[in-house]
Design an enzyme around this catalytic site. Structure first.
Site, PDB file in Angstrom:
ATOM      1  N   ALA A   1       0.842  -1.194   0.000  1.00 58.10           N
ATOM      2  CA  ALA A   1       0.000   0.000   0.000  1.00 58.10           C
ATOM      3  C   ALA A   1       0.875   1.241   0.000  1.00 58.10           C
ATOM      4  O   ALA A   1       1.851   1.320   0.737  1.00 58.10           O
ATOM      5  CB  ALA A   1      -0.903   0.007   1.231  1.00 58.10           C
ATOM      6  N   SER A   2       0.530   2.218  -0.855  1.00 55.46           N
ATOM      7  CA  SER A   2       1.228   3.506  -0.903  1.00 55.46           C
ATOM      8  C   SER A   2       2.716   3.296  -1.226  1.00 55.46           C
ATOM      9  O   SER A   2       3.042   2.844  -2.317  1.00 55.46           O
ATOM     10  CB  SER A   2       1.012   4.260   0.411  1.00 55.46           C
ATOM     11  OG  SER A   2       1.489   5.582   0.332  1.00 55.46           O
ATOM     12  N   SER A   3       3.611   3.591  -0.293  1.00 57.26           N
ATOM     13  CA  SER A   3       5.027   3.312  -0.537  1.00 57.26           C
ATOM     14  C   SER A   3       5.230   1.838  -0.882  1.00 57.26           C
ATOM     15  O   SER A   3       6.047   1.489  -1.753  1.00 57.26           O
ATOM     16  CB  SER A   3       5.854   3.672   0.703  1.00 57.26           C
ATOM     17  OG  SER A   3       7.218   3.413   0.497  1.00 57.26           O
ATOM     18  N   MET A  27       4.195   1.304  -4.462  1.00 58.56           N
ATOM     19  CA  MET A  27       5.272   1.734  -5.353  1.00 58.56           C
ATOM     20  C   MET A  27       6.372   0.685  -5.391  1.00 58.56           C
ATOM     21  O   MET A  27       6.924   0.371  -6.454  1.00 58.56           O
ATOM     22  CB  MET A  27       5.805   3.093  -4.905  1.00 58.56           C
ATOM     23  CG  MET A  27       4.807   4.226  -5.091  1.00 58.56           C
ATOM     24  SD  MET A  27       5.539   5.878  -4.915  1.00 58.56           S
ATOM     25  CE  MET A  27       5.578   6.039  -3.130  1.00 58.56           C
ATOM     26  N   HIS A  45      -6.707   7.999  -0.035  1.00 63.20           N
ATOM     27  CA  HIS A  45      -5.462   7.228   0.082  1.00 63.20           C
ATOM     28  C   HIS A  45      -5.561   6.303   1.295  1.00 63.20           C
ATOM     29  O   HIS A  45      -4.842   6.463   2.292  1.00 63.20           O
ATOM     30  CB  HIS A  45      -4.290   8.204   0.209  1.00 63.20           C
ATOM     31  CG  HIS A  45      -2.947   7.587  -0.057  1.00 63.20           C
ATOM     32  ND1 HIS A  45      -2.589   7.104  -1.292  1.00 63.20           N
ATOM     33  CD2 HIS A  45      -1.872   7.391   0.752  1.00 63.20           C
ATOM     34  CE1 HIS A  45      -1.353   6.644  -1.248  1.00 63.20           C
ATOM     35  NE2 HIS A  45      -0.901   6.798  -0.003  1.00 63.20           N
TER      36      HIS A  45
END
Length: 327
Positions: free
Chosen positions: A166-168, A171, A307
């Site tokens: 998730a998120s970082s 990525m 987010h």
């Protein structure tokens, strides 16, 4: 002593007291209770619930990540491995506690690895030149060391290794699929950006243009970025599942479309969906290259959500996309 009358058909033996029902019951219990006690002592105690365990000394780890693993009690003889990567300010234990992947591992017998970033801010490196190259260094190398440790320690299946985040961590999911297509078979990115979008050359870990969704490229250009992480690699490419909330104010929604461009190009499938449906009222799901649960690319847009992914039920959908719930 006066004896109670003896009923007809019963022979009374002088000098022997007739046993009452109460005395018989006491005698029976006197023999049964010790037997029951011995059976309880011999009976196996219930197995303790599986728990998250930190692993040290797992291999090459240039950025000093910490490794946590969850091995369910019913782990398969040749288990799959899922790497679950946390968000900025998070940790492996927090992602373990705050997501449904461990309970799904209990159900289906796979192992979950939870890496923990240790740098300030607890974000993963998805920006440096080292992180964006196969065996280049930084966090991806440490995470792949964790996978190889699990393969050796638990006889895990190298043909069933997956990554989600998730998120970082989303990525990083994109980064790992670009850097190590030979290790990972599929990924599920919850609110991420394309491989290479967050790249920087000034040592900063933050790319505002990418976060704001203002970096756009052609599918070919995005695909070339991902393929360029491992020059000369000619093998199969991992499938990708993408999730994004339409109201994401941290890694803005246009990144979702750029990810779709990238991974449809990498996997060589049309950008025109083979299937569009709504598994839930706020989800719009598109599948590319095939219509089934393991399509090459699956993308789920979540209407009105910021987010804050994954939400309830999304982890299970990722497990289905990986095929970990089969059988």
């Amino acid at each position: 002593m006066n004896h109670a009358p003896v009923s007809a058909g019963t022979t009374h033996i002088p000098g022997r007291r007739r046993r009452t029902p109460r005395s018989i019951a006491a005698a029976l219990l006197g023999g049964v209770l010790p037997l029951l006690a011995s059976l309880f002592l011999l009976a196996p105690t219930p197995a303790a619930a599986a728990s998250l365990t930190e692993v040290t000394g797992f291999g090459t780890n240039p950025s000093n990540l910490r490794m946590y693993e969850y091995v369910p009690n019913n782990v398969a003889a040749r288990p799959a491995v899922l790497v679950a990567v946390h968000y900025c300010t998070g940790s492996g234990p927090a992602f373990y506690s705050g997501t449904e992947f461990a309970s799904l591992a209990d159900r289906y017998g796979f192992i979950v690895i939870y890496p923990s970033a240790t740098r300030s801010g607890a974000c993963f490196d998805v920006s440096s030149p080292q992180a964006l190259r196969h065996d280049g260094g930084s966090d991806p190398v440490g995470i792949v060391s964790m996978v190889r440790y699990a393969q050796q320690r638990h006889n895990a299946d190298p043909n069933r290794v997956y990554v989600t985040g998730a998120s970082s961590g989303a990525m990083m999911t994109n980064v790992l699929l670009g850097d190590y297509p030979d290790v990972f078979k599929a990924g599920a990115a919850f609110a991420g950006v394309p491989f290479g979008c967050f790249a920087t050359t000034d040592g900063s870990g933050w790319n505002s243009a990418c976060a704001n969704g203002t970096i756009t490229k052609t599918p070919q250009a995005w695909g070339d970025l991902a393929r360029g992480a491992y020059p000369g690699y000619q093998g199969a490419r991992p499938r990708m599942q993408l999730w994004h909330g339409t109201e994401d104010g941290t890694l803005r929604y246009p990144n979702f479309g750029e990810e779709i461009k990238q991974w449809t190009n990498v996997l060589g499938v049309s950008q025109t969906p083979a299937l569009t449906d709504r598994p839930q009222p706020t989800w719009t799901r598109t599948r590319y290259g095939a219509t089934g649960n393991q399509a090459p690319v699956e993308a789920i847009s979540v209407q009105g959500t910021g987010h804050s992914l994954p939400a309830a039920g999304m982890a299970a959908r990722a497990i289905t996309f990986f095929g970990l719930d089969a059988g």
